[in-house]
Write an enzyme that holds these catalytic residues in place. Structure first.
Site, short mmCIF file in Angstrom:
data_model
loop_
_atom_site.label_atom_id
_atom_site.label_comp_id
_atom_site.label_asym_id
_atom_site.label_seq_id
_atom_site.Cartn_x
_atom_site.Cartn_y
_atom_site.Cartn_z
N SER A 276 0.84 -1.19 0.00
CA SER A 276 0.00 0.00 0.00
C SER A 276 0.88 1.24 0.00
O SER A 276 1.95 1.25 0.61
CB SER A 276 -0.91 -0.01 1.22
OG SER A 276 -0.49 0.95 2.17
N LYS A 277 0.38 2.27 -0.69
CA LYS A 277 1.24 3.44 -0.81
C LYS A 277 1.38 4.19 0.50
O LYS A 277 2.29 4.97 0.68
CB LYS A 277 0.80 4.35 -1.96
CG LYS A 277 -0.57 4.94 -1.84
CD LYS A 277 -0.82 5.82 -3.06
CE LYS A 277 -2.29 6.16 -3.17
NZ LYS A 277 -2.71 6.51 -4.50
N ARG A 278 0.47 3.95 1.44
CA ARG A 278 0.61 4.62 2.73
C ARG A 278 1.64 3.93 3.61
O ARG A 278 2.33 4.55 4.38
CB ARG A 278 -0.74 4.66 3.45
CG ARG A 278 -1.54 5.90 3.11
CD ARG A 278 -2.93 5.85 3.69
NE ARG A 278 -3.71 4.79 3.10
CZ ARG A 278 -4.26 4.85 1.89
NH1 ARG A 278 -4.10 5.92 1.14
NH2 ARG A 278 -4.96 3.85 1.39
N ARG A 279 1.79 2.62 3.43
CA ARG A 279 2.62 1.87 4.36
C ARG A 279 3.96 1.47 3.74
O ARG A 279 4.99 1.45 4.41
CB ARG A 279 1.85 0.61 4.76
CG ARG A 279 2.38 -0.16 5.90
CD ARG A 279 1.50 -1.37 6.17
NE ARG A 279 1.08 -2.02 4.93
CZ ARG A 279 -0.16 -2.43 4.67
NH1 ARG A 279 -1.10 -2.31 5.57
NH2 ARG A 279 -0.46 -2.98 3.52
#
Ligand code: GLU
Length: 469
Positions: free
Chosen positions: A234-237
């Site tokens: 995921s691009k957030r993590r």
């Protein structure tokens, strides 16, 4: 029939490594089949799209070898809104779709909160088009939809479990599912190779192909890419942007080789293989459908191997953006006129065997170009213990007396200075290294001193000695 594949990213963020993997698989498949690769930018989500994301996709594709000008497109989905609307209208006129004015609350009030999906309430109400009325596809009550998938066999979906899904919103705008099908249809796409995340859409999309009277494509849903915890990247993590890897100094050849190993392996017991071998051996039907682990540590090791395999001149060239700071790469800590290409060329072979990503070149060579070394205070505290002042004094005197300023003589000299104090070479080196380079680790010390030169080396040793008073 000519094979036509497409890569259809949405420009809503940095270019995801999983997307790059699908793009490469499409690219190779097209090449193997003597087919055409089409790039379509799916930019219909006006609120989330940005032109710089599109540019990022084009340049990242270029970087991994899918060069601008060598494919068809880019087409922009937003240019085909008229076709999308026309298809929705055709489905309505053909009785394959109907208008619906139910709100979510209406549906829930009828079905209860547990049941998911639409209950078909407006199916036979014969509503006319109107503001706020969504257009829903009438899914068949019977039979099943068999998706022919090169990676997954024939996933089969019971039609009665597929809800009457929306194809155009209340404001008349067609949804992604339909736009994506209409574009694939008008672009003559024969094979849709895309990520597994889209598999739940596929039976619906295949029903749309059937209803619009065109033979559906062959599908290939390639595995989702996961992190070490088996979570979808995921691009957030996670670090997912291809651009981030590029700017950190991953080589395009290493990156694309690694990406192709996500769910597939070349013949024999090997992973690092020339691109030509991958282009020849890759088979979609050999792709493993299970989630593919994106192992950053392994990629790093891979990249180190690729760096070491470069001819030195290519390595020197490859390092240039980090030595000068170009494009999206941060400038190095030295001024442009402080950079000395000859000095860099002299140490490049030593650095080449020691770094795993190209950006690591900077801390390895900054001591050569900065007027004063960047002193790492923790390293200083570690190296400048009791006896360091005395050792530096002796090293300065012995180095001053050296006739030939070369790595071998420097080493013999410091070895002797250390031996007189009961110190092994490693221990004797530490204060000298920190005084000259600012760090406890780095390139081989004596070669570094040779390249740095007598005057600069002695100046730094004396400065360190002053600091120790
Ligand atoms: N635009 C979609 C996405 O970026 C791709 C859909 C497809 O490949 O069919 O996920």
């Amino acid at each position: 029939m000519t094979v036509r594949v497409r890569f259809a990213p949405s420009p809503t963020g940095m270019f995801h490594v999983g997307g790059a993997r699908s793009a490469l698989q499409n690219w190779i498949f097209a090449k193997q089949q003597g087919g055409v690769f089409v790039l379509r930018i799916e930019d219909t989500d006006a609120a989330r799209n940005r032109p710089e994301w599109t540019e990022g996709i084009l340049s990242a594709l270029d970087w991994i070898g899918i060069a601008r000008g060598s494919y068809e497109g880019p087409y922009f989905q937003s240019s085909y809104a008229g076709e999308h609307r026309a298809a929705a209208q055709r489905l309505y006129e053909g009785g394959r779709a109907y208008y619906c004015d139910c709100t979510r609350e209406d549906v829930q009030a009828r079905t209860g909160p547990q049941q998911r999906g639409y209950d078909g309430f407006c199916r036979d109400r014969g509503l006319e088009p109107g503001e706020g009325r969504a257009l829903r596809f009438r899914t068949p009550d019977e039979g099943e939809t068999v998706v022919v998938d090169l990676v997954r066999g024939e996933p089969t979906f019971e039609n009665k479990l597929i809800e009457d899904f929306v194809i155009a919103r209340g404001d008349g705008s067609p949804v992604f599912l339909l736009a994506n099908v209409v574009d694939d249809m008008s672009m003559g796409i024969t094979h849709v190779i895309r990520a597994e995340e889209h598999l739940p859409n596929t039976p619906k999309q295949q029903l749309l192909w059937d209803a619009l009277g065109v033979k559906p494509p062959v599908w290939a849903h390639v595995p989702v890419v996961v992190n070490e915890k088996r979570q979808k990247l995921s691009k957030r993590r996670d670090k997912v942007a291809l651009e981030a890897y590029r700017d950190e100094g991953y080589l395009a050849d290493a990156m694309r080789n690694y990406l192709m190993l996500l769910g597939w392996a070349p013949s024999g017991d090997r992973e690092i293989v020339p691109w030509s071998v991958i282009e020849e051996e890759f088979r979609l039907d050999e792709v493993n459908p299970s989630p593919a682990f994106f192992d950053e540590k392994k990629l790093r090791a891979f990249n180190g191997d690729y760096i070491r395999a470069l001819p030195v001149a290519d390595f020197v060239e490859a390092c240039r953006p980090w030595l000068t700071g170009t494009g999206t790469i941060a400038p190095p800590p030295w001024q442009p006129d402080e950079f000395d290409p000859a000095a860099f060329a002299a140490v490049a072979p030593l650095a080449q065997t020691r770094i795993a990503v190209l950006s690591e070149i900077v801390p390895n060579v900054d001591f050569l170009f900065l007027a004063d070394p960047l002193i790492d205070e923790a390293a200083w505290a570690k190296a400048m213990k009791e006896g360091a002042a005395d050792l530096l004094d002796a090293a300065i005197a012995a180095f001053e007396a050296l006739e030939s300023w070369d790595a071998e003589s420097l080493k013999a000299t410091l070895e002797a200075v250390g031996a007189e104090r009961g110190l092994k070479l490693g221990k004797a080196q530490a204060p000298v290294r920190v005084a000259v380079t600012g760090r406890t680790v780095g390139l081989p010390l004596f070669e570094s001193l040779e390249v740095l030169g007598r005057d600069r080396t002695l100046t730094r040793l004396r400065a360190a000695r002053v600091r120790l008073v």
